[in-house]
Enzyme design. Structure first.
Site, PDB file in Angstrom:
ATOM      1  N   CYS A   2       1.243  -1.298  -0.137  1.00  0.00           N
ATOM      2  CA  CYS A   2       0.401  -0.184  -0.287  1.00  0.00           C
ATOM      3  C   CYS A   2       0.228   1.472  -0.129  1.00  0.00           C
ATOM      4  O   CYS A   2       2.126   1.494   0.729  1.00  0.00           O
ATOM      5  CB  CYS A   2      -0.759   0.548   1.295  1.00  0.00           C
ATOM      6  N   ARG A  27       4.507   0.982  -6.343  1.00  0.00           N
ATOM      7  CA  ARG A  27       4.709   0.180  -5.505  1.00  0.00           C
ATOM      8  C   ARG A  27       3.643  -1.529  -5.451  1.00  0.00           C
ATOM      9  O   ARG A  27       4.035  -2.291  -4.606  1.00  0.00           O
ATOM     10  CB  ARG A  27       4.535   0.804  -4.193  1.00  0.00           C
ATOM     11  N   TRP A  74      -2.890  -2.473  -1.749  1.00  0.00           N
ATOM     12  CA  TRP A  74      -2.999  -4.036  -1.784  1.00  0.00           C
ATOM     13  C   TRP A  74      -3.431  -4.543  -1.106  1.00  0.00           C
ATOM     14  O   TRP A  74      -3.396  -4.957   0.236  1.00  0.00           O
ATOM     15  CB  TRP A  74      -1.427  -4.273  -2.056  1.00  0.00           C
ATOM     16  N   ASN A 100      -0.799   1.090   6.764  1.00  0.00           N
ATOM     17  CA  ASN A 100       0.373   0.762   5.517  1.00  0.00           C
ATOM     18  C   ASN A 100       0.364  -0.008   6.416  1.00  0.00           C
ATOM     19  O   ASN A 100       0.050  -0.249   7.253  1.00  0.00           O
ATOM     20  CB  ASN A 100       1.212   1.240   4.523  1.00  0.00           C
ATOM     21  N   GLY A 101       0.320  -1.709   5.955  1.00  0.00           N
ATOM     22  CA  GLY A 101       0.928  -3.063   7.015  1.00  0.00           C
ATOM     23  C   GLY A 101      -0.637  -3.619   7.661  1.00  0.00           C
ATOM     24  O   GLY A 101      -1.875  -4.164   6.645  1.00  0.00           O
ATOM     25  N   GLU A 484      18.853 -14.317 -11.215  1.00  0.00           N
ATOM     26  CA  GLU A 484      18.453 -13.249 -11.899  1.00  0.00           C
ATOM     27  C   GLU A 484      17.198 -13.010 -13.091  1.00  0.00           C
ATOM     28  O   GLU A 484      16.447 -12.288 -13.523  1.00  0.00           O
ATOM     29  CB  GLU A 484      20.100 -12.189 -11.392  1.00  0.00           C
ATOM     30  N   LYS A 488      13.606 -12.061 -13.592  1.00  0.00           N
ATOM     31  CA  LYS A 488      13.417 -11.073 -14.117  1.00  0.00           C
ATOM     32  C   LYS A 488      12.114 -11.412 -15.167  1.00  0.00           C
ATOM     33  O   LYS A 488      10.824 -10.878 -15.422  1.00  0.00           O
ATOM     34  CB  LYS A 488      14.727 -10.158 -14.601  1.00  0.00           C
ATOM     35  N   GLU A 491       8.840 -12.691 -13.805  1.00  0.00           N
ATOM     36  CA  GLU A 491       7.690 -11.540 -13.143  1.00  0.00           C
ATOM     37  C   GLU A 491       7.770 -10.650 -13.705  1.00  0.00           C
ATOM     38  O   GLU A 491       6.241 -10.218 -13.344  1.00  0.00           O
ATOM     39  CB  GLU A 491       9.063 -11.239 -11.455  1.00  0.00           C
ATOM     40  N   HIS A 507      20.565 -33.443 -13.087  1.00  0.00           N
ATOM     41  CA  HIS A 507      19.971 -34.953 -11.929  1.00  0.00           C
ATOM     42  C   HIS A 507      18.995 -34.352 -11.596  1.00  0.00           C
ATOM     43  O   HIS A 507      17.585 -34.909 -11.103  1.00  0.00           O
ATOM     44  CB  HIS A 507      20.732 -33.879 -11.234  1.00  0.00           C
ATOM     45  N   LYS A 606       6.260  -3.721  -5.221  1.00  0.00           N
ATOM     46  CA  LYS A 606       7.502  -2.853  -4.851  1.00  0.00           C
ATOM     47  C   LYS A 606       8.552  -3.630  -3.441  1.00  0.00           C
ATOM     48  O   LYS A 606       9.715  -3.939  -3.303  1.00  0.00           O
ATOM     49  CB  LYS A 606       7.877  -1.614  -5.560  1.00  0.00           C
TER      50      LYS A 606
HETATM   51  C1  F6R Z   1      12.170  -8.414  -7.909  1.00  0.00           C
HETATM   52  C2  F6R Z   1      12.463  -7.758  -6.818  1.00  0.00           C
HETATM   53  C3  F6R Z   1      12.313  -8.118  -5.756  1.00  0.00           C
HETATM   54  C4  F6R Z   1      13.063  -7.590  -4.399  1.00  0.00           C
HETATM   55  C5  F6R Z   1      12.966  -8.025  -3.318  1.00  0.00           C
HETATM   56  C6  F6R Z   1      13.708  -7.478  -1.913  1.00  0.00           C
HETATM   57  O1  F6R Z   1      12.807  -7.687  -9.541  1.00  0.00           O
HETATM   58  O2  F6R Z   1      12.399  -6.437  -7.407  1.00  0.00           O
HETATM   59  O3  F6R Z   1      12.417  -9.709  -6.007  1.00  0.00           O
HETATM   60  O4  F6R Z   1      14.651  -7.769  -5.021  1.00  0.00           O
HETATM   61  O5  F6R Z   1      11.411  -8.262  -3.067  1.00  0.00           O
HETATM   62  O6  F6R Z   1      12.976  -5.655  -2.289  1.00  0.00           O
HETATM   63  P1  F6R Z   1      14.457  -4.948  -1.787  1.00  0.00           P
HETATM   64  O7  F6R Z   1      15.855  -5.255  -2.124  1.00  0.00           O
HETATM   65  O8  F6R Z   1      13.603  -4.042  -1.397  1.00  0.00           O
HETATM   66  O9  F6R Z   1      14.560  -5.891  -0.138  1.00  0.00           O
END
Ligand code: F6R
Length: 611
Positions: A2, A27, A74, A100-101, A484, A488, A491, A507, A606
């Site tokens: 949120c 976010r 959210w 938020n939370g 990674e 990417k 997601e 394996h 985010k």
């Molecule tokens: C993927 C992504 C997430 C963040 C993860 C940690 O593209 O952005 O996997 O890396 O949520 O977030 P932070 O770095 O803010 O702790």
């Protein structure tokens, strides 16, 4: 998660709130709303879906008033519907809250409040907060907010608005909240980026803070009895991010803009930190003596930052020759890690607000370990509460998918490895001068990589977009990079992807390789070159379409792969910084080809501030 905004000043609040919600939309959210007060009357407008729906509903219909709150939700408790969207009101329609939370004890509070005759309209946990406030409110919002917050369990950031008061009251408890200080106007927000258009001066609130925000003054108090005597002065933080940093400029997506910002981001990470052959990390508040005494290193993070942690493990072990563990934060915190006063726990995070990473820091501290945060956002919880900090300085990252924060994290880890090696009198690999020179050249190599990677990544991304699955392979430091690349791709494009340590594929997972399955191999490490070649032969034999990312000097791939992307030559430990570019661009191009919402992928937020 949120987003929260609040405004009190002399301008019309409604358009400011909607614009600032837009700034927070990265976010992730599924509904949005505002409440604006004017002469004892509060108008609420809230709707499921995009902020554009809210903007349209308000066009020509804007509530007058120069004080108000806004929220992007959210959904956690209750579906993303209009009634569950924030702000929420008390029974009398005089008090309002955005939150938020999570309020963990909401079922018990709801039972109590229902018994006292309160009427609930939504399925949210938030609504108990405003009915509780109604119980305590007798004309003093600050006092009622303190009493309300003291009854809540969980993690929350709250902003209250009362029809008859010219102030907002904000509460912070384990969920981020800042106050932006303007001229004759003030703001409250869950994120610094929401106030950058108006001010770069912020108070970063602390856990337990209850803050009264008027147009010309900000007063801090607490709802925690144990902090009742603590100083209430807060230091004004001047943020070095600019409003332009949070605009898309001419790019179609924030993610693409941020991919192209990486040379500059890495340059900023390095700036002033290599001086006369020495590594200078000013915020690194750990004594050389303490660093020398460390007998175990642990790196902890989530998501993309965890992939940086895996790289950090390879790097620190190679440079320092000491054991290093890398953990996912949500696992680390619950696995009773073996830590003591000689352990150093390194927490990596873009936001500095990820709930599991913060909890891991607290777990480490409770076991006597020292903690070091590698963080992008200044003043964030991790930055403030870890024993030491190294800022990654990537600038604001808006796209949900992390890109420039990742390469800045890798770079910061390299600086850190060199710094710790120096304190421990360990000789650096490749020769000190050579290594530092290569570090300083990384931004230029990144520029070059962007040029060479763009057309190839577009072609590969478009191929992958037409497939159901995609596999990424790597060995050594290419293995976390393969992970990674897969994250990417998943997601933002929703194409199923998996990453494998290339030797591990046979394996089990090789059973999934069938005719035409794309397999992208990262192969930047000389000592496992031949092994990678064998692994490509294995998947080719099962019908895979093969692609390879190599460094200059790679050989013997003719007839084995369909296409090769060649990165500039750098020391082998540095290659993930460059290889991250094709990994990100392949995902971006696949998502763009599929017409996905690149910056706001479905179901994602985010900054993950709940467990
Ligand atoms: C993927 C992504 C997430 C963040 C993860 C940690 O593209 O952005 O996997 O890396 O949520 O977030 P932070 O770095 O803010 O702790």
């Amino acid at each position: 998660m949120c987003g929260i905004v609040g405004y009190v000043g002399k301008r019309a609040a409604a358009p400011i709130l909607v614009d600032r919600l837009d700034d927070l939309s990265y976010r992730g959210y599924d509904s949005a709303g505002i409440a604006v007060a004017n002469d004892g009357v509060v108008v609420v407008e809230k709707l499921p879906g995009k902020i554009e729906n809210l903007r349209k509903a308000l066009t020509g219909n804007e509530p007058p008033g120069t004080i108000g709150v806004g929220h992007t939700r959210w959904a956690t408790h209750g579906a993303p519907t209009q009634v569950n969207a924030h702000p929420h009101a008390d029974c009398a329609g005089k008090l309002f809250v955005v939150q938020n939370g999570i309020i963990e004890n909401f079922p018990a509070l709801k039972r109590e409040l229902l018994a006292r005759g309160h009427e609930f309209r939504s399925q949210t946990d938030t609504e108990v907060v405003i009915h509780l406030l109604e119980e305590y409110y007798d004309g003093d919002l600050m006092d009622a907010a303190k009493k309300t917050a003291a009854r809540l369990e969980g993690s929350f950031a709250l902003v209250f608005l009362a029809a008859d008061e010219r102030r907002l009251v904000a509460v912070r408890y384990h969920a981020p909240l800042i106050v932006g200080v303007g001229g004759g106007e003030n703001f409250v927000a869950s994120d610094i980026t929401a106030v950058l258009q108006d001010t770069n001066k912020v108070y970063v609130l602390e856990n337990g803070d209850v803050v009264s925000v008027e147009a010309h003054r900000v007063d801090v108090d607490t709802f925690l009895p144990q902090r009742a005597k603590a100083p209430t002065e807060r230091r004004l933080t001047i943020v070095d991010w600019r409003a332009e940093d949070v605009s898309k400029n001419d790019y179609p997506h924030y993610m693409l803009k941020e991919i192209y910002e990486q040379p500059r981001a890495v340059e900023r990470t390095l700036q002033g930190r290599i001086k006369d052959g020495e590594i200078v990390l000013r915020e690194m508040d750990l004594s050389p003596e303490r660093i020398r005494r460390v007998d175990s290193f642990h790196i902890v993070a989530c998501g993309t930052a965890y992939h940086a942690a895996l790289f950090g493990k390879y790097l620190l072990e190679r440079v320092l020759r000491v054991p290093v563990s890398a953990d996912i934060a949500s696992e680390f915190r619950y696995r009773a890690p073996i830590l003591g006063p000689k352990s150093l726990v390194i927490l990596i995070s873009q936001s500095g607000e990820t709930a599991d990473t913060i909890a891991s820091m607290e777990e480490a501290q409770s076991r006597g370990a020292k903690t070091l945060a590698v963080v992008n956002v200044r003043g964030s919880t991790l930055a403030r509460e870890a024993d030491a900090v190294v800022y990654t300085r990537a600038g604001p990252e808006i796209a949900v998918a992390s890109t420039k924060a990742f390469t800045a994290q890798l770079t910061a880890l390299m600086l850190l490895a060199c710094y710790v090696a120096d304190q421990r009198k360990v000789e650096l690999p490749y020769g000190r001068e050579e290594l530092l020179r290569h570090l300083l050249e990384l931004p230029a190599h990144l520029e070059r990589t962007l040029e060479v990677a763009a057309p190839t990544a577009k072609a590969w991304g478009e191929i992958i977009a037409g497939e159901r699955d995609c596999y990424f392979l790597g060995r050594n430091v290419d293995e976390p990079l393969a992970r990674e690349a897969a994250l990417k791709l998943k997601e933002i494009s929703y194409v199923h992807a998996e990453a494998y340590a290339a030797g591990e594929l046979k394996h089990g997972t090789i059973a999934l390789i069938t005719e035409g399955t794309p397999v992208v191999s990262f192969m930047t490490q000389k000592d496992v070159w031949d092994k990678m070649i064998s692994n490509i032969h294995e998947v080719r034999a099962r019908g895979a379409r093969t692609f390879a990312v190599v460094c200059e000097g790679g050989y013997g791939l003719e007839d084995l792969v369909e296409d090769v992307l060649t990165l500039p030559a750098v020391p082998e430990l540095f290659t993930p910084v460059l290889a991250a570019i094709p990994a990100q661009l392949i995902a971006y191009e696949a998502a763009a080809a599929l017409g996905r919402d690149v910056d706001q992928p479905r179901n994602l937020a985010k900054s993950v501030t709940v467990e």
